[in-house]
Write a protein that holds these residues in place. Structure first.
Motif, PDB file in Angstrom:
ATOM      1  N   ALA A 159       0.833  -1.207   0.000  1.00  0.00           N
ATOM      2  CA  ALA A 159       0.000   0.000   0.000  1.00  0.00           C
ATOM      3  C   ALA A 159       0.865   1.254   0.000  1.00  0.00           C
ATOM      4  N   GLU A 160       1.983   1.229   0.742  1.00  0.00           N
ATOM      5  CA  GLU A 160       2.899   2.373   0.753  1.00  0.00           C
ATOM      6  C   GLU A 160       3.484   2.618  -0.630  1.00  0.00           C
ATOM      7  N   VAL A 161       3.899   1.543  -1.280  1.00  0.00           N
ATOM      8  CA  VAL A 161       4.480   1.688  -2.616  1.00  0.00           C
ATOM      9  C   VAL A 161       3.436   2.208  -3.597  1.00  0.00           C
ATOM     10  N   ASP A 162       2.221   1.718  -3.499  1.00  0.00           N
ATOM     11  CA  ASP A 162       1.149   2.193  -4.388  1.00  0.00           C
ATOM     12  C   ASP A 162       0.894   3.689  -4.181  1.00  0.00           C
ATOM     13  N   ARG A 166       1.590   6.906  -6.865  1.00  0.00           N
ATOM     14  CA  ARG A 166       0.581   7.888  -7.299  1.00  0.00           C
ATOM     15  C   ARG A 166       1.104   9.322  -7.244  1.00  0.00           C
ATOM     16  N   THR A 167       2.191   9.567  -6.521  1.00  0.00           N
ATOM     17  CA  THR A 167       2.755  10.922  -6.501  1.00  0.00           C
ATOM     18  C   THR A 167       3.452  11.251  -7.817  1.00  0.00           C
ATOM     19  N   GLY A 168       3.828  10.218  -8.578  1.00  0.00           N
ATOM     20  CA  GLY A 168       4.545  10.437  -9.822  1.00  0.00           C
ATOM     21  C   GLY A 168       5.985  10.874  -9.628  1.00  0.00           C
ATOM     22  N   LYS A 169       6.503  10.751  -8.417  1.00  0.00           N
ATOM     23  CA  LYS A 169       7.841  11.259  -8.112  1.00  0.00           C
ATOM     24  C   LYS A 169       8.867  10.157  -7.855  1.00  0.00           C
ATOM     25  N   VAL A 170       8.448   8.893  -7.986  1.00  0.00           N
ATOM     26  CA  VAL A 170       9.371   7.779  -7.783  1.00  0.00           C
ATOM     27  C   VAL A 170       9.847   7.285  -9.150  1.00  0.00           C
ATOM     28  N   PRO A 171      11.155   7.149  -9.374  1.00  0.00           N
ATOM     29  CA  PRO A 171      11.640   6.641 -10.665  1.00  0.00           C
ATOM     30  C   PRO A 171      11.000   5.309 -11.023  1.00  0.00           C
ATOM     31  N   PRO A 172      10.539   5.147 -12.255  1.00  0.00           N
ATOM     32  CA  PRO A 172       9.827   3.928 -12.664  1.00  0.00           C
ATOM     33  C   PRO A 172      10.618   2.638 -12.411  1.00  0.00           C
ATOM     34  N   ALA A 173      11.933   2.673 -12.630  1.00  0.00           N
ATOM     35  CA  ALA A 173      12.732   1.463 -12.420  1.00  0.00           C
ATOM     36  C   ALA A 173      12.723   1.044 -10.954  1.00  0.00           C
ATOM     37  N   LEU A 174      12.727   2.029 -10.056  1.00  0.00           N
ATOM     38  CA  LEU A 174      12.658   1.719  -8.631  1.00  0.00           C
ATOM     39  C   LEU A 174      11.318   1.089  -8.281  1.00  0.00           C
ATOM     40  N   LEU A 175      10.258   1.660  -8.817  1.00  0.00           N
ATOM     41  CA  LEU A 175       8.924   1.113  -8.558  1.00  0.00           C
ATOM     42  C   LEU A 175       8.828  -0.338  -9.003  1.00  0.00           C
ATOM     43  N   ARG A 176       9.342  -0.646 -10.194  1.00  0.00           N
ATOM     44  CA  ARG A 176       9.295  -2.023 -10.696  1.00  0.00           C
ATOM     45  C   ARG A 176      10.082  -2.945  -9.767  1.00  0.00           C
ATOM     46  N   ARG A 177      11.225  -2.455  -9.314  1.00  0.00           N
ATOM     47  CA  ARG A 177      12.073  -3.259  -8.424  1.00  0.00           C
ATOM     48  C   ARG A 177      11.347  -3.575  -7.117  1.00  0.00           C
ATOM     49  N   LEU A 276       9.037  10.662   1.435  1.00  0.00           N
ATOM     50  CA  LEU A 276       8.348  11.384   0.360  1.00  0.00           C
ATOM     51  C   LEU A 276       6.871  11.577   0.721  1.00  0.00           C
ATOM     52  N   LEU A 277       6.231  10.516   1.178  1.00  0.00           N
ATOM     53  CA  LEU A 277       4.806  10.601   1.515  1.00  0.00           C
ATOM     54  C   LEU A 277       4.570  11.561   2.666  1.00  0.00           C
ATOM     55  N   TYR A 278       5.482  11.587   3.620  1.00  0.00           N
ATOM     56  CA  TYR A 278       5.353  12.545   4.718  1.00  0.00           C
ATOM     57  C   TYR A 278       5.386  13.978   4.187  1.00  0.00           C
ATOM     58  N   GLY A 279       6.301  14.250   3.275  1.00  0.00           N
ATOM     59  CA  GLY A 279       6.381  15.587   2.706  1.00  0.00           C
ATOM     60  C   GLY A 279       5.140  15.958   1.917  1.00  0.00           C
ATOM     61  N   VAL A 280       4.603  14.991   1.170  1.00  0.00           N
ATOM     62  CA  VAL A 280       3.397  15.249   0.374  1.00  0.00           C
ATOM     63  C   VAL A 280       2.202  15.495   1.287  1.00  0.00           C
ATOM     64  N   VAL A 292      12.881  13.263  -3.139  1.00  0.00           N
ATOM     65  CA  VAL A 292      13.035  13.028  -4.579  1.00  0.00           C
ATOM     66  C   VAL A 292      14.508  12.906  -4.937  1.00  0.00           C
ATOM     67  N   ALA A 293      15.352  13.759  -4.360  1.00  0.00           N
ATOM     68  CA  ALA A 293      16.790  13.705  -4.644  1.00  0.00           C
ATOM     69  C   ALA A 293      17.379  12.371  -4.182  1.00  0.00           C
ATOM     70  N   MET A 294      16.971  11.908  -2.992  1.00  0.00           N
ATOM     71  CA  MET A 294      17.500  10.636  -2.485  1.00  0.00           C
ATOM     72  C   MET A 294      16.997   9.458  -3.313  1.00  0.00           C
ATOM     73  N   LEU A 295      15.757   9.523  -3.756  1.00  0.00           N
ATOM     74  CA  LEU A 295      15.225   8.456  -4.602  1.00  0.00           C
ATOM     75  C   LEU A 295      15.949   8.405  -5.944  1.00  0.00           C
ATOM     76  N   GLN A 296      16.272   9.561  -6.498  1.00  0.00           N
ATOM     77  CA  GLN A 296      17.017   9.590  -7.760  1.00  0.00           C
ATOM     78  C   GLN A 296      18.417   9.030  -7.575  1.00  0.00           C
ATOM     79  N   ASP A 297      19.054   9.366  -6.439  1.00  0.00           N
ATOM     80  CA  ASP A 297      20.388   8.813  -6.150  1.00  0.00           C
ATOM     81  C   ASP A 297      20.318   7.293  -6.012  1.00  0.00           C
ATOM     82  N   LEU A 298      19.275   6.806  -5.308  1.00  0.00           N
ATOM     83  CA  LEU A 298      19.107   5.365  -5.137  1.00  0.00           C
ATOM     84  C   LEU A 298      18.886   4.691  -6.485  1.00  0.00           C
TER      85      LEU A 298
END
Length: 314
Positions: A159-162, A166-177, A276-280, A292-298
């Motif tokens: 549920a957290e990942v879903d 929905r924020t559109g701010k997580v890189p797609p490759a990370l989401l798939r992983r 990210l969700l806390y910030g949103v 977002v910056a940390m997710l892009q680095d990851l």
């Protein structure tokens, strides 16, 4: 407005009859949910006073107090090889709720960069976390704190990942992983244990080269033991982390969890999604930008690791 150290010292003298405050100091790392001070009495004994800064923090403190009573019994019996805060007095607050006072546990916050492989502090840390995970779950259940089965906990993570998706701010490759790992049912066959829930270097006290205490029990649940290991596997050197895990596994009676480390690494990654969700949710643009910056680095790091892994098998 935060309470002053003098105001907190006054609360400590009310909470502990006979406490003669000689000096009062702010802790090196004050919290955000509580006003905290260290009170030194005339006999040079040191006491920690915590006053909740919100109604939610006050409710969490009350639940934590009940839990700490049970944990203190296990610490006293030797089942836990470290100390936990044990409130010895309370002072009612004008706005409602109570401030709690406990004797300060000797030690300084863990410095992860000082962990070295071998039988020293890294191994002691592994045994300390394992001892916590070996406690009977009734310690948590009896005070009404959350208890999750493995399947239910996996669903919470999904549920957290879903929601993060929905924020559109997580890189797609990370989401798939993440989705692939959450869909791997075998990875989520674990026996739920007592879990601290908010372990970090600041929560672990070290004295004379050993773990002397654990602080911050407000997020304790029965859930996935991997959650208490994720921060170490991310922050410590691989060699030190191996020593932590070896000592941990030797101390545990449950040795049939082959995916423990995989879930621990995933838990560390999903912590960024929760940030990210806390910030949103709170409308904090700085937190969102940081997440977002940390997710892009990851994402970049995992892509590079995948390339290197593929090259090594070529």
């Amino acid at each position: 407005m935060p309470r002053s150290p003098l105001a907190l010292a006054a609360l400590a003298t009310v909470a502990v009859p006979g406490l003669d405050a000689y000096d009062v100091r702010r802790p090196a790392q004050p919290g955000t949910d509580y006003d905290v001070a260290v009170v030194i009495d005339a006999q040079r004994r040191r006491w920690v006073v915590r006053a909740p800064s919100s109604a939610a923090a006050g409710a969490a403190l009350e639940a934590e107090v009940d839990l700490l009573e049970g944990l203190a019994e296990h610490a006293g019996s030797g089942a836990l090889p470290f100390a936990v805060p044990r409130p010895v007095g309370f002072a009612h607050l004008p706005e409602g709720g109570r401030a709690a006072v406990h004797a300060e546990i000797p030690g300084a916050p863990l410095r992860v960069d000082t962990l070295r492989p071998g039988p020293g502090l890294a191994a002691d840390l592994g045994r300390a976390i394992a001892a916590l995970h070996e406690l009977p779950t009734s310690v948590v259940e009896s005070v009404g704190l959350p208890v999750y089965e493995a399947t239910e906990y996996r669903q919470r993570r999904q549920a957290e990942v879903d929601e993060a998706a929905r924020t559109g701010k997580v890189p797609p490759a990370l989401l798939r992983r993440w989705e692939e790992q959450l869909e791997d049912v075998a990875m989520w066959r674990f026996r739920p244990t007592v879990v601290h829930g908010d372990l970090s270097a600041e929560r672990v006290l070290v004295h004379d080269g050993k773990v002397s205490g654990l602080l911050g029990w407000g997020d304790t649940v029965v859930a996935d033991p991997a959650d208490d290991l994720s921060w170490l596997l991310v922050a410590a050197s691989p060699e030190a982390a191996d020593s932590v895990m070896e000592a941990y596994q030797l101390r545990r009676t449950e040795l049939t969890d082959p995916h423990l480390q995989r879930r621990a690494f995933l838990a560390g990654e999903l912590a960024l999604a929760r940030w990210l969700l806390y910030g949103v949710r709170t409308g904090d643009d700085e937190v969102v930008a940081d997440a977002v910056a940390m997710l892009q680095d990851l994402d970049e790091h995992t892509r590079l690791a995948d390339v290197e892994s593929s090259a090594s098998y070529a």
